[in-house]
Design an enzyme around this catalytic site. Sequence first.
Site, short mmCIF file in Angstrom:
data_model
loop_
_atom_site.label_atom_id
_atom_site.label_comp_id
_atom_site.label_asym_id
_atom_site.label_seq_id
_atom_site.Cartn_x
_atom_site.Cartn_y
_atom_site.Cartn_z
N THR A 160 4.42 -0.75 18.96
CA THR A 160 3.82 0.11 17.94
C THR A 160 2.60 -0.56 17.31
OG1 THR A 160 5.50 -0.68 16.37
CG2 THR A 160 5.86 1.46 17.41
N HIS A 202 6.47 -6.93 10.95
CA HIS A 202 7.85 -6.64 11.31
C HIS A 202 8.20 -7.25 12.67
CE1 HIS A 202 7.52 -2.90 8.50
NE2 HIS A 202 7.69 -4.03 7.83
N HIS A 232 4.66 5.00 6.95
CA HIS A 232 3.78 5.25 8.09
C HIS A 232 3.73 6.73 8.46
CE1 HIS A 232 4.73 0.84 9.47
NE2 HIS A 232 4.12 0.91 8.29
N GLU A 288 8.57 1.04 6.58
CA GLU A 288 8.20 1.88 7.72
C GLU A 288 8.06 3.35 7.31
OE1 GLU A 288 7.96 1.41 11.26
OE2 GLU A 288 7.82 -0.77 11.02
N GLU A 335 8.44 -3.25 18.11
CA GLU A 335 7.50 -3.49 17.01
C GLU A 335 6.14 -3.92 17.56
OE1 GLU A 335 7.95 -3.17 13.43
OE2 GLU A 335 9.53 -1.94 14.28
N ASP A 391 1.40 -3.68 9.40
CA ASP A 391 2.82 -3.65 9.04
C ASP A 391 3.69 -3.92 10.26
OD1 ASP A 391 2.59 -3.15 6.35
OD2 ASP A 391 3.42 -1.12 6.42
N GLU A 392 3.36 -3.25 11.36
CA GLU A 392 4.16 -3.42 12.58
C GLU A 392 4.12 -4.86 13.07
OE1 GLU A 392 6.01 -1.06 13.27
OE2 GLU A 392 5.03 0.87 12.99
N TRP A 445 0.85 -1.18 0.00
CA TRP A 445 0.00 0.00 0.00
C TRP A 445 0.89 1.24 0.00
CZ3 TRP A 445 0.72 3.46 3.93
CH2 TRP A 445 1.28 2.98 5.13
N GLU A 453 7.07 7.85 14.33
CA GLU A 453 7.32 7.21 13.03
C GLU A 453 8.25 8.05 12.16
OE1 GLU A 453 6.43 4.27 12.02
OE2 GLU A 453 4.89 3.67 13.44
#
Length: 373
Positions: free
Chosen positions: A207, A240, A154, A151, A204, A236-237, A68, A113
């Site tokens: 977040t 990760h 974000h 990252e 991670e 996403d976090e 995205w 971020e």
Amino acid sequence: MQAHFLAGHRVSPPPHRRSPVSAVLAPPQLRRKVTHSLPPEKAEVFRSLDGWASSNLLPLLKPVEKCWQPMDFLPDPAKPTDEFQHEVRELRARSGELPDEYFVVLVGDMITEEALPTYQTMINTLDGVRDETGASSTPWAVWTRAWTAEENRHGDLLSKYLYLSGKVDMMMVEKTVQYLIGAGMDPGTENNPYLGYIYTSFQERATFISHGNTARLAKNYGDSVLARICGTIAADEKRHETAYTRIVEKLIELDPDGALISIENMMRKRITMPAHLMSDGCDPHLFENFSALAQRLGVYTAGDYADILEFLVGRWKLESVEGLSSAGRRAQEFVCGLPARIRKMQERADERAKTMAPHVVKFSWIFNKDVAL
């Protein structure tokens, strides 16, 4: 927060500013600076894991064409002017339902971020896994650069949303980002990849929880688009987090003693938040106040800190690790018992908080409006 750091010195906030937040969320205590604590033989562990990293970390990255991008969620400036303006008005109408206190925690998350250059720099200080050339082809370097690239979206997305919302003072927000990147961070990882990957595993997940909670609140306030933005970042976090916890899991398999002692090391220092040196040039207690508000709104709390540690103890099966030295067994006992001790600390902090009068602070990010902590 119980204490804040200004210009490298520990400063206790005045009594009327103290907030009912557990000490586990405090900025780092003054400690002896240690660098390059990884013994040479431990560096060999990472050199032997290049093939493993290629097979177990790199597949967790997404190709750019399948990722995205911020424009998937924002008004499209390529559209005719009236259509673009209509989309902006819709965004502003939705964001108008969000309270000022919510924008404070959203800005704090966004600023955290946006300090991404600091985090990539920190990982590239780790002995044995750093990107030696800036474009190294080792799997560790490839992972770090691609992780950074993922990252990076974000902060871009949240910053553009906040800009279009008109609800925050972007000049003060941008100054805070510049101050924070200039200040850096000190997570106490000692250029040691054992400590570094334990830290990133914890952060991670932190977040992931924080963005997940801002998504929940946005949905409750009626902004479904912002809820999707925060939820997408949280996903996403989480991905990760999976990568970094896999690394520590592998270290426990190969070097259980070294891994357990390293986990104890980081837990005794306490995991510090990446933005603990946050400043807007106005409020010397900015990070303290932001964190207290995040605690009050349930975005990130002392209870979450204990939950994360408890999760990692289970994820890494620390209670069942065998073949440890006496130092390793002591570390195991300390780490596995720590979540319960943190919860007891928080219970006492909550009791003390009931006797404390609430106070109001001004946040420059929202045009110096008052917010109750």
